[in-house]
Design a protein around this motif. Structure first.
Motif, PDB file in Angstrom:
ATOM      1  N   CYS A  80       0.825  -1.208   0.000  1.00 13.94           N
ATOM      2  CA  CYS A  80       0.000   0.000   0.000  1.00 13.94           C
ATOM      3  C   CYS A  80       0.858   1.256   0.000  1.00 13.94           C
ATOM      4  O   CYS A  80       0.491   2.276  -0.598  1.00 13.94           O
ATOM      5  CB  CYS A  80      -0.924   0.019   1.225  1.00 13.94           C
ATOM      6  SG  CYS A  80      -2.251  -1.200   1.190  1.00 13.94           S
ATOM      7  N   ARG A  99      -4.993   3.390  -0.732  1.00 13.08           N
ATOM      8  CA  ARG A  99      -4.858   1.930  -0.804  1.00 13.08           C
ATOM      9  C   ARG A  99      -4.948   1.302   0.589  1.00 13.08           C
ATOM     10  O   ARG A  99      -5.576   0.261   0.779  1.00 13.08           O
ATOM     11  CB  ARG A  99      -3.530   1.561  -1.481  1.00 13.08           C
ATOM     12  CG  ARG A  99      -3.499   1.875  -2.963  1.00 13.08           C
ATOM     13  CD  ARG A  99      -2.281   1.255  -3.636  1.00 13.08           C
ATOM     14  NE  ARG A  99      -1.044   1.858  -3.177  1.00 13.08           N
ATOM     15  CZ  ARG A  99      -0.486   2.929  -3.741  1.00 13.08           C
ATOM     16  NH1 ARG A  99      -1.078   3.522  -4.767  1.00 13.08           N
ATOM     17  NH2 ARG A  99       0.651   3.423  -3.291  1.00 13.08           N
ATOM     18  N   TYR A 100      -4.303   1.934   1.555  1.00 11.87           N
ATOM     19  CA  TYR A 100      -4.319   1.429   2.932  1.00 11.87           C
ATOM     20  C   TYR A 100      -5.751   1.387   3.478  1.00 11.87           C
ATOM     21  O   TYR A 100      -6.198   0.372   4.027  1.00 11.87           O
ATOM     22  CB  TYR A 100      -3.435   2.320   3.807  1.00 11.87           C
ATOM     23  CG  TYR A 100      -3.283   1.855   5.234  1.00 11.87           C
ATOM     24  CD1 TYR A 100      -2.245   0.998   5.593  1.00 11.87           C
ATOM     25  CD2 TYR A 100      -4.164   2.271   6.233  1.00 11.87           C
ATOM     26  CE1 TYR A 100      -2.088   0.580   6.909  1.00 11.87           C
ATOM     27  CE2 TYR A 100      -4.016   1.853   7.545  1.00 11.87           C
ATOM     28  CZ  TYR A 100      -2.975   1.008   7.874  1.00 11.87           C
ATOM     29  OH  TYR A 100      -2.835   0.580   9.171  1.00 11.87           O
TER      30      TYR A 100
END
Length: 221
Positions: A80, A99-100
């Motif tokens: 991520c 993304r995380y």
């Protein structure tokens, strides 16, 4: 006689394919339930195989399967923060957080169990896996800061912020995923700038970094 429907041909999976299938099934279950609530029978049923087959690939039982699934999730989390070092810093950080937080949203209860600990299957190995994610994330961020030899205060500041991101993610889940995820992302980016600014008052290296960041923002604006 009425012709019977054709039975799908059985395809024997390779060792790696079968192992991947079992890990995917386990990760899917751990994403929505705490690890201690998932049994090997649950994994076997989700994968459409027998319990003995699960044991064949994971003779250590649930503990071995959980650790393998955890490593797989950890690798995904580490990626991520693996953002190309192109363009302004803060947009890069925003994309990494997107993304995380998408991972947090997708894995929900599993993410909580992963970071909160207290699981019946938690060991020093699982703790080391989770800590490895934190260290990898911090290393990625330090590389984006483009500081050749980050001092202890700057390293500590980045690692403190990673901890804050984890805590915010857990609270966000507990609060029914409010505020909206894009607002949470922007808030966390603002906090990153804020903690750097606080450290800059005590650390010349971080002060120079903040000055450069301010100059870049002014030029971009």
């Amino acid at each position: 006689m009425t012709p019977q429907a054709a039975t799908p041909a059985y395809r024997r999976l390779s060792v790696e394919e079968r192992r991947s299938q079992l890990l995917d099934a386990a990760l899917s279950l751990f994403a929505h339930r705490a690890p201690e609530e998932v049994s090997l029978d649950d994994v076997a049923e989700a994968a459409g195989v027998s319990r003995p087959l699960v044991y064949r690939y994971f003779p250590g039982g649930k503990q071995q399967l959980y650790e393998a699934a955890l490593r797989s999730a950890a690798e995904e989390l580490e990626h991520c923060f693996d953002e190309p070092r192109e363009g302004p810093l803060l947009p890069r950080l925003s994309r990494a957080l997107d993304r995380y937080l998408a991972f947090v949203d997708q894995h929900d209860a599993g993410f909580s169990a992963l970071l909160q600990g207290g699981s019946v299957v938690e060991t020093s190995r699982t703790t080391a896996i989770v800590d490895g994610v934190r260290r990898a994330a911090a290393q990625h961020i330090l590389s984006h800061l483009d500081v050749a030899d980050p001092g202890s205060r700057l390293r500590m500041t980045v690692r403190m912020w990673i901890t804050a991101v984890e805590a915010a993610s857990l609270i966000w889940l507990d609060e029914g995923k409010q505020p909206p995820v894009d607002e949470l992302r922007d808030w966390l980016v603002d906090q990153f700038v804020a903690v750097l600014s606080v450290t800059a008052r005590r650390d010349p290296q971080t002060a120079a970094l903040v000055d450069a960041l301010v100059d870049a923002l002014a030029a971009d604006g």
